[in-house]
Design a protein around this motif. Sequence first.
Motif, mmCIF file in Angstrom:
data_model
loop_
_atom_site.group_PDB
_atom_site.id
_atom_site.type_symbol
_atom_site.label_atom_id
_atom_site.label_comp_id
_atom_site.label_asym_id
_atom_site.label_seq_id
_atom_site.Cartn_x
_atom_site.Cartn_y
_atom_site.Cartn_z
ATOM 1 N N UNK A 57 1.280 -1.187 -0.053
ATOM 2 C CA UNK A 57 -0.307 -0.128 -0.499
ATOM 3 C C UNK A 57 0.755 1.431 -0.750
ATOM 4 N N UNK A 58 0.409 2.335 -0.871
ATOM 5 C CA UNK A 58 1.069 3.585 -0.209
ATOM 6 C C UNK A 58 -0.434 4.492 0.050
ATOM 7 N N UNK A 59 0.520 5.651 -0.001
ATOM 8 C CA UNK A 59 0.101 7.248 0.816
ATOM 9 C C UNK A 59 0.498 8.337 0.165
ATOM 10 N N UNK A 60 -0.477 9.660 -0.274
ATOM 11 C CA UNK A 60 0.524 10.808 -0.633
ATOM 12 C C UNK A 60 -0.265 11.625 -1.102
ATOM 13 N N UNK A 61 0.220 12.772 -0.388
ATOM 14 C CA UNK A 61 -1.110 13.600 -0.660
ATOM 15 C C UNK A 61 -0.731 14.958 -1.762
ATOM 16 N N UNK A 72 -3.911 -6.888 -3.818
ATOM 17 C CA UNK A 72 -5.670 -7.280 -3.119
ATOM 18 C C UNK A 72 -6.004 -8.165 -2.510
ATOM 19 N N UNK A 73 -5.017 -9.029 -1.443
ATOM 20 C CA UNK A 73 -4.979 -9.985 -0.344
ATOM 21 C C UNK A 73 -5.371 -8.908 0.662
ATOM 22 N N UNK A 133 -6.398 -6.074 1.157
ATOM 23 C CA UNK A 133 -7.160 -5.534 0.845
ATOM 24 C C UNK A 133 -9.547 -5.711 2.191
ATOM 25 N N UNK A 134 -9.771 -4.515 2.942
ATOM 26 C CA UNK A 134 -10.254 -4.723 4.070
ATOM 27 C C UNK A 134 -10.104 -5.262 4.935
ATOM 28 N N UNK A 135 -8.618 -6.063 5.272
ATOM 29 C CA UNK A 135 -7.957 -6.205 6.673
ATOM 30 C C UNK A 135 -6.973 -5.259 6.866
ATOM 31 N N UNK A 136 -6.086 -4.710 5.790
ATOM 32 C CA UNK A 136 -5.495 -3.275 6.379
ATOM 33 C C UNK A 136 -5.313 -1.999 5.941
ATOM 34 N N UNK A 137 -5.142 -1.092 6.855
ATOM 35 C CA UNK A 137 -5.085 0.237 6.028
ATOM 36 C C UNK A 137 -3.993 1.401 7.026
ATOM 37 N N UNK A 172 -5.132 -11.371 10.327
ATOM 38 C CA UNK A 172 -3.589 -11.600 10.199
ATOM 39 C C UNK A 172 -3.898 -13.047 9.749
ATOM 40 N N UNK A 173 -2.848 -13.176 8.808
ATOM 41 C CA UNK A 173 -3.130 -14.921 8.109
ATOM 42 C C UNK A 173 -1.557 -15.303 8.057
ATOM 43 N N UNK A 174 -1.572 -16.511 8.222
ATOM 44 C CA UNK A 174 0.321 -17.011 7.312
ATOM 45 C C UNK A 174 1.536 -17.039 6.613
ATOM 46 N N UNK A 175 0.367 -16.234 5.759
ATOM 47 C CA UNK A 175 0.511 -15.672 3.859
ATOM 48 C C UNK A 175 1.323 -14.666 4.371
ATOM 49 N N UNK A 176 0.310 -13.195 5.250
ATOM 50 C CA UNK A 176 0.694 -12.244 5.909
ATOM 51 C C UNK A 176 2.234 -12.128 5.867
ATOM 52 N N UNK A 177 3.157 -13.357 6.608
ATOM 53 C CA UNK A 177 3.982 -13.392 7.152
ATOM 54 C C UNK A 177 5.533 -12.635 6.262
ATOM 55 N N UNK A 178 6.443 -11.556 6.547
ATOM 56 C CA UNK A 178 6.862 -10.970 5.778
ATOM 57 C C UNK A 178 8.089 -10.444 6.438
#
Length: 125
Positions: free
Chosen positions: A49-53, A64-65, A67-71, A88-94
């Motif tokens: 994800x990225x944020x910019x003003x 995509x995975x 979306x709806x979980x991370x903000x 969080x899911x195991x596949x988020x491990x990183x």
Amino acid sequence: DVQLQASGGGLVQAGGSLRLSCAGSGFRIDDYAIGWFRQAPGKEREAVVCISDIASPGARYYEDSVKGRFTMSSDSAKNTVYLQMNSLKPEDTAVYYCAADQGYCSAYTRSYNYWGQGTQVTVSS
């Protein structure tokens, strides 16, 4: 010097939450695009994800995975961005990295000139 300090990682069970922080120094986060990337073992670093003003305010989600979980959010007064990770899911491990650049948001690592040191997120099943 532009510096980024990522923190907040840890070990959590599946379904749990973590909030990552990325504190900036030597620059104003409002003037930069700030991205979160992650790199799992044996895999390439990927944009989350990225944020910019700049031009297009708000967060742009590349993965995509999540979306709806991370903000992703920012606090200009603290010069810090956050990544709230829920369900969080195991596949988020990183290892999660924050990165900054004076340009626009991008999903490409080469677009970012400044990187934090990374923070490990481990999700157990």
